[in-house]
Design a protein around this motif. Structure first.
Motif, short mmCIF file in Angstrom:
data_model
loop_
_atom_site.label_atom_id
_atom_site.label_comp_id
_atom_site.label_asym_id
_atom_site.label_seq_id
_atom_site.Cartn_x
_atom_site.Cartn_y
_atom_site.Cartn_z
N PRO A 125 -3.87 -7.36 6.47
CA PRO A 125 -4.85 -8.15 5.72
C PRO A 125 -5.76 -8.93 6.68
O PRO A 125 -5.33 -9.30 7.78
N ILE B 33 2.40 0.16 -6.34
CA ILE B 33 1.80 -0.96 -5.61
C ILE B 33 1.33 -2.00 -6.62
O ILE B 33 0.71 -1.65 -7.65
N GLU B 34 1.65 -3.26 -6.36
CA GLU B 34 1.19 -4.35 -7.24
C GLU B 34 -0.18 -4.80 -6.75
O GLU B 34 -0.31 -5.30 -5.63
N ALA C 227 -4.44 -0.22 2.33
CA ALA C 227 -3.11 -0.78 2.06
C ALA C 227 -2.12 0.33 1.71
O ALA C 227 -0.95 0.31 2.14
N GLN D 10 1.19 1.35 3.89
CA GLN D 10 2.52 1.37 3.27
C GLN D 10 3.22 2.72 3.45
O GLN D 10 4.37 2.77 3.88
N SER E 155 -1.93 -7.29 -7.46
CA SER E 155 -2.06 -8.73 -7.22
C SER E 155 -1.71 -9.10 -5.77
O SER E 155 -2.09 -10.16 -5.28
N GLU E 156 -0.97 -8.22 -5.08
CA GLU E 156 -0.58 -8.52 -3.70
C GLU E 156 -1.62 -8.07 -2.68
O GLU E 156 -1.43 -8.26 -1.48
N LEU E 157 -2.72 -7.44 -3.17
CA LEU E 157 -3.70 -6.89 -2.22
C LEU E 157 -4.77 -7.91 -1.86
O LEU E 157 -5.09 -8.81 -2.62
N SER E 158 -5.31 -7.75 -0.64
CA SER E 158 -6.42 -8.59 -0.19
C SER E 158 -7.26 -7.73 0.76
O SER E 158 -6.86 -6.62 1.11
#
Ligand code: SF4
Lengths: 466, 196
Positions: free
Chosen positions: A299, A279-280, A186, A190, A282-285
């Motif tokens: 993702p 980078i937050e 990720a 980015q 919580s937004e990762l998968s």
């Protein structure tokens, strides 16, 4: 003004400094393998020079070695010649070597840390770009070219211009099911494959502090795929706990002195980075690459992108070309793409935690019909540990191939290759055209996604198997 | 590395521009494990052509290459420099060099003498008319002379200094050996070693 972690390590290694000249930096650990060292040794020999500090140098055989029938001679003549040259050079110059068959043999970036040789605050180099792995310990570790290998062998130093610094802060803990591999994919998606050029990346924040040492190594390993010279994580209790008791870690009073110093290796509150990325978590998968560079990822829940999504003409052409090579149609859900081969291994994800993660998913399940799965431990020690935990049985019972240690299908210099047109889910670090064999199509994933994909035959996460 | 002051030798004309590193030495030679012996790969695609200049008996034993503009473009492979040196070249003269090739040459001790294209043309005329023409390259004076031609050439001052001293990168660093030894004696006792 305060200093960053990278600047502290740099300053502690300056042998000499003069205006208009690069700094001469001392190198604490020089790791050597068979591909990038032969010409360096040959040049030393013809100049009548010696290896200054064989005791700060360590060689291992990894890139070319086979992962089956390791007691037989290496079939490919070029691979064999490189391995034989390394053995001869190490014997002649007094450099310690872990050859094929030794209990300590393995991928150079797996071997150093597992022996406790990679420690906070050190400078570590190797003729290999994934040397950035060792930055997980708060070491300044970077890949060098063959003439620099020769320079370090002869002088134990390198003339270097300072790097720029970039902070990559991961706010919040990683969500359930998201691994260090997903995080770094990720990050690269980015900032781009050139986003880290000229920088040392310092990964920080709760999402990094919560990672194990092995997760931190996965993260730092792929810094180079963002174009960075190195990646680093500040040492903390996780680092010290990992190191304590390892064969080359300090002991007794030395240990206390070392830890006291290592604790100072944190970026000062008033230090300034040349660039910062936030980078937050919580937004990762879970992440999967679809293209032919590690920045071309989405993702797992996403779809194959379209050239129409491109920001500019250059990117449009790049997407078109990648889609053609990968034989993918825009808009296809990633979960619907079938794979032929699954590879679990490499210096990115070939450590014991990676094998445990993959085994926990394969336990009681089978690799899908028509899918070939290779599990290649990063080192002999990892292999033996996995066997002692019964992981080898899990892999074999599931229908996977359980191999000997080495780089294997990460770069296909040995017989482990994709055939043209074959598609893989791979835990390695590069999805370049032909990287895993001419015409092969590589998708980079975490060990968890790799194992789930092996079971279903198309991209999947462990959660999909419920 | 041997010090370079003045070099005199015969020269070969390479009437081509944009000779890239793949043409100087193709990728297949990069799999080798030695640092020497790359002369057989030099210009390998052209060497099978009997008319190629290096196949002419009168250009045997040359040590100066006079090439067209944009010599050494393409990849960063140091093998391109090694192949030229292994073949016997000490100097390459051109009106334009690729940057990386020029940098690699300086490190390895191959002199890349930058002249104007007119000088290249005059040198070509001279050495084609008489292949035994002696070409002298004086690094101190930064001149190249042959027959009645005397022309000045450009070279990076730092590279010039290194070549005149006969110092490669390692040689330069080893001049600071005292500083390295001092640094080593101050390393902490807990620094790990790979032996024992
Ligand atoms: S596993 Fe792959 S990336 Fe790592 S050292 Fe080996 S070839 Fe290089």
């Amino acid at each position: 003004m305060g200093k960053t972690l990278a600047e502290k390590v740099w300053e502690a290694h300056v042998v000499s400094r003069a205006d208009g000249e690069p700094d001469l930096l001392y190198i604490d650990l020089h790791l050597v393998h068979e591909v990038t060292s032969p010409q360096a040794f040959d040049a030393l020999r013809s100049a009548g020079r010696v290896v200054r500090r064989p005791d700060l140098t360590l060689a291992t055989e990894d890139h070319n070695v086979p992962t089956i029938d390791i007691d037989k001679p290496i079939a490919d003549p070029i691979s064999r010649a490189q391995v034989e040259a390394l053995r001869k050079n190490c014997a002649e110059f007094g450099v310690p070597l872990f050859p094929l068959g030794s209990e300590d043999q393995g991928i150079v970036h797996v071997v150093g840390p597992q022996l406790g040789l990679t420690q906070p605050g050190m400078t570590v180099v190797c003729g290999d770009s994934h040397t950035s792995t060792h930055g997980a310990f708060g070491a300044l570790a970077f890949g060098i070219g063959t003439s620099e290998v020769e320079h370090v062998l002869a002088t134990q130093t390198l003339p270097l211009k300072p790097f720029k610094t970039m902070a990559i802060t991961i706010n919040g803990p990683l969500p359930e099911g998201v691994t260090a591999k997903d995080l770094i994919l990720a990050v690269i998606a980015q900032i781009g494959t050139g986003g880290g050029q000229g920088y040392v990346l310092e990964y920080r924040g709760e999402g990094v502090e919560g990672l194990s040492m092995e997760g931190r190594m996965t993260l730092c390993n792929m810094s180079i795929e963002a174009g960075a010279r190195a990646g680093m994580v500040a040492p903390d209790d996780t680092t010290f706990d990992y190191l304590q008791g390892r064969p080359h870690a300090p002991q007794g009073a030395d240990w206390d002195a070392a830890v006291a110093y290592w604790k100072t290796l944190r970026t000062d509150a008033d230090a300034r980075f040349d660039a910062e990325v936030v980078i937050e978590a919580s937004e990762l998968s879970p992440f999967v690459t679809w293209g032919t560079n590690p920045g071309q990822g989405v993702p797992l829940a996403g779809v194959v992108p379209s050239p129409d999504d491109a920001a500019d003409e250059v990117e449009r052409v790049a997407i078109e070309r990648a889609l053609e090579y990968m034989a993918l149609t825009p808009g296809t859900p990633i979960r619907e793409i079938p794979v032929d081969t699954v590879f679990v291994g490499s210096c990115t994800n070939g450590r014991i935690e990676d094998l445990r993660a993959a085994a926990s998913i394969l336990e009681g399940r089978k690799v899908a019909d028509g899918v070939r799965m290779l599990v290649v431990p990063g080192s002999v020690k990892v292999r033996l540990q996995a066997i002692s935990e019964g992981l080898d049985r899990v892999f074999i019972d599931a229908g996977a191939e359980w191999r000997e240690a080495g780089c294997s299908m990460c770069l296909a210099m040995n017989p482990d290759k994709l055939t043209p047109g074959e598609r893989s889910a791979s835990t390695s670090n590069r999805n370049f055209e032909g990287r895993q064999g001419p015409g092969g199509r590589t998708h980079l994933v975490s060990p968890q996604v790799a194992a789930a994909t092996a079971v279903t035959g198309h991209f999947a996460s462990p959660a999909d198997l419920a | 590395m041997e010090a370079f002051t003045v070099h005199t030798g015969t020269a070969a004309p390479l009437r081509r521009s944009n000779v890239d590193t793949d043409q100087i030495i193709p990728a297949e030679y990069l799999k080798r494990i030695t640092r020497h012996g790359f002369e057989d790969g030099l210009f390998s695609a052209w060497r099978s052509d009997p008319d190629f200049v290096l196949n002419q008996p009168e250009y045997a034993g040359v040590s100066v290459l006079v090439a067209g503009p944009d010599f050494g473009t393409g990849s960063s492979r140091e093998h391109a420099v090694w192949a030229l040196q292994d073949y016997g070249f000490t100097v390459v003269i051109s009106s334009r060099f690729a940057d990386i090739f020029r940098g690699n040459s300086g490190k390895a001790g191959l002199l890349t003498a930058l002249v104007d294209q007119e000088t290249v043309e005059r040198l070509w005329a001279l050495i084609e008319a008489d292949p035994t023409t002696a070409v002298t390259v004086d690094l101190e004076a930064q001149t190249v002379s042959a027959g009645d031609l005397v022309a000045s050439f450009d070279v990076d001052p730092y590279v010039r200094w290194r070549l005149l001293q006969g110092l490669d990168d390692i040689g330069i660093t080893l001049q600071k050996e005292d500083a390295i030894a001092t640094f080593e004696s101050s390393r902490p006792a807990y620094s790990p070693t790979t032996i024992g």
